[in-house]
Enzyme design. Structure first.
Site, PDB file in Angstrom:
ATOM      1  N   THR A 147      -5.153 -38.435  23.789  1.00  0.00           N
ATOM      2  CA  THR A 147      -4.936 -38.326  25.234  1.00  0.00           C
ATOM      3  C   THR A 147      -5.275 -36.961  25.822  1.00  0.00           C
ATOM      4  OG1 THR A 147      -2.594 -37.924  24.725  1.00  0.00           O
ATOM      5  CG2 THR A 147      -3.212 -40.149  25.361  1.00  0.00           C
ATOM      6  N   TYR A 187     -12.283 -18.674  28.661  1.00  0.00           N
ATOM      7  CA  TYR A 187     -13.610 -19.235  28.936  1.00  0.00           C
ATOM      8  C   TYR A 187     -13.642 -20.080  30.207  1.00  0.00           C
ATOM      9  CZ  TYR A 187     -12.225 -23.821  27.034  1.00  0.00           C
ATOM     10  OH  TYR A 187     -11.626 -25.041  26.821  1.00  0.00           O
ATOM     11  N   ASP A 316      -6.927 -32.316  21.336  1.00  0.00           N
ATOM     12  CA  ASP A 316      -6.030 -31.335  21.940  1.00  0.00           C
ATOM     13  C   ASP A 316      -4.568 -31.610  21.626  1.00  0.00           C
ATOM     14  OD1 ASP A 316      -8.348 -30.373  22.982  1.00  0.00           O
ATOM     15  OD2 ASP A 316      -7.847 -30.705  25.093  1.00  0.00           O
ATOM     16  N   ALA A 324     -14.081 -30.027  22.746  1.00  0.00           N
ATOM     17  CA  ALA A 324     -14.500 -31.424  22.713  1.00  0.00           C
ATOM     18  C   ALA A 324     -15.100 -31.794  21.362  1.00  0.00           C
ATOM     19  CB  ALA A 324     -15.509 -31.688  23.830  1.00  0.00           C
ATOM     20  N   HIS A 448     -42.263 -17.968  16.269  1.00  0.00           N
ATOM     21  CA  HIS A 448     -42.489 -16.793  17.111  1.00  0.00           C
ATOM     22  C   HIS A 448     -43.328 -17.175  18.324  1.00  0.00           C
ATOM     23  CE1 HIS A 448     -43.281 -12.643  18.269  1.00  0.00           C
ATOM     24  NE2 HIS A 448     -44.564 -12.989  18.407  1.00  0.00           N
TER      25      HIS A 448
END
Length: 470
Positions: A147, A187, A316, A324, A448
């Site tokens: 959630t 952030y 979380d 994420a 490069h």
């Protein structure tokens, strides 16, 4: 409740953890349902976080380039003006397309999508109050909680959605603030501050700690601070908010530093001091699912199972960085374990990115962490001023910093501040996942001219350290 199991797995939440877990579960043959209370799938990331913020960051960067840098490339634009309404509409379109793609992805894998609010009735049963229709109970062998999280509301800084706002509100301003105050130098605050600074706002960041970007390598943090100040950020470090009062005209804020108070006034005040796990009303207390008293995180074992058998949690909701891609990795690992396979997440190789400009990206240990662990180490750095591609682009701020073990040469961490850092970090993550040495990166031929050559040069610089000293 039906006598047989309706589902093998019911997932509550359709963010990057939930929907990725649902797809993987379906691939492994599990009959899966995903319950989402919001009108669109994708969770906070797609609807209110990662995606809309990056859409605005990109749009605001184009505006800033047109105003200040295109002329250096011989591109004459004439008078440049901002159409904020169109910019916001584009952001919404991006979100709508991606959330629509998530729905198609789940449907193509035969995942049942249920729109409603869910809670655990008991182990093996999820009660759902649909957005439309009658209540129902889903019988399932396993339950996965995904959630996500919500912004923390510090005392005295209650969100009103207009003057004192959270990160979601700051993605929906209908006008550019003349002066935006931001509480928190992490952030989220720095990214949203960058958006509105580029669009014309004065931005003041109030950070209680002595540096921005807590958790960043110290050298990178100091460089980011210097560059953002040069761009126009007003950084108030080591400063705390004593009080804030909103009115029809703005927000009056009293701050304190070194026991001295100062009154500031903003059009809007963005409070971005962290996020908390969304565990309320899931039925955890009734089932005695154990949580951390200090952080609110759900406590899980190595298989992401909670203290109650058959109930799992990821993203979380559990300890670790609120990212994420971390949630997605945990979702895959959790359902692979449920399906009888081996699932694992290497937390030492999870990248983090700050999408300011220049971008900041890192993986592994910072130099401060290496010192704290008393590990022998060597550092190689290389500035983007020496990279031909960066010169061509006119983006030479920043550097690559590679930290290797002083005895084994194994890469311990890589930290980048500069153009395309968000993409460059992928090579570093892969190197750490495979236990690469700095010599492996140094001897790998890089195209490069590319930005990634700066990484190769930093790895070569590590070789100048006495890595084979006893």
């Amino acid at each position: 409740m039906a006598g047989k199991q309706d589902y093998d797995l019911v997932i509550i939440g359709s963010g990057p953890g939930g929907y990725v877990a649902a797809v993987r579960a379906a691939q492994l043959g599990l009959k899966t349902a995903c319950v989402e209370k919001a009108p669109r799938l994708g969770g906070v990331c797609l609807n209110e976080g990662c995606i809309p913020s990056k859409a605005l960051l990109d749009s605001s960067e184009y505006y800033h380039l047109a105003l200040h840098q295109l002329a250096d490339h011989g591109v004459k634009t004439g008078k440049v003006s901002l159409d904020l309404k169109t910019m916001m509409a584009r952001k919404e379109k991006v979100v709508e397309e991606l959330t629509g793609n998530v729905r198609k992805l789940l449907e193509s894998h035969k995942v049942t999508i249920i729109e409603g609010t869910a809670a655990i009735a008991e182990p093996g049963a999820v009660a759902v109050k649909p957005n439309k229709g009658k209540k129902q109970t889903l019988s399932t062998r396993h339950i996965l909680l995904a959630t996500g999280s919500a912004p923390v509301t510090p005392p005295g800084l209650d969100f009103d959605g207009e003057r004192i706002v959270n990160s979601t509100d700051a993605l929906r301003f209908d006008a550019v603030p003349k002066h935006l105050g931001i509480v928190g130098g992490g952030y989220i605050g720095l990214e949203l501050g960058s958006v509105w600074l580029r669009l014309g706002a004065k931005v003041t960041v109030i950070e209680m700690l002595p540096k921005i970007g807590t958790g960043l390598d110290g050298q990178v943090s100091r460089t980011l601070d210097r560059i953002l100040r040069k761009q126009g950020f007003d950084m108030r470090l080591g400063t705390r908010v004593k009080s804030a009062k909103a009115s029809a005209k703005g927000v009056s804020v009293t701050v304190e530093k070194d026991e001295k108070s100062e009154d500031l006034t903003f059009d809007r005040l963005l409070v971005s001091v962290g996020r908390r796990p969304l565990t309320r009303d899931l039925g955890l207390e009734e089932l005695d699912v154990k949580t951390d008293d200090k952080t609110g995180h759900i406590i899980v074992d190595a298989a992401y199972q909670t203290s109650v058998s058959g109930i799992y949690a990821i993203g979380d909701l559990v300890p670790g960085p609120m990212l994420a891609h971390k949630a997605s990795a945990e979702g895959i690992a959790a359902v692979e374990g449920i399906a009888g396979r081996h699932g694992e997440v290497n937390y030492d190789a999870i990248p983090s990115v700050i999408y300011t400009w220049p971008e900041v990206a890192g993986v592994g240990l910072t130099e401060e962490q290496v010192k704290a662990r008393d590990l022998p180490y060597c550092v190689g750095t290389y500035p983007f001023t020496g990279a031909g591609r960066a010169r061509c682009m006119g983006e030479t701020d920043g550097f690559v910093k590679l930290i290797a073990h002083g005895k084994t040469d194994r890469v311990l961490g890589v930290h980048i501040i500069g153009p395309r850092a968000a993409d460059m970090i992928a090579e570093c993550v892969l190197a750490m996942e495979f236990g690469a040495a700095s010599e492996d990166i140094a001897r790998t031929v890089h195209g490069h001219p590319t930005f990634a050559e700066a990484l190769q040069e930093a790895a070569m610089a590590v070789r100048k350290c006495s890595i084979y000293a006893s």
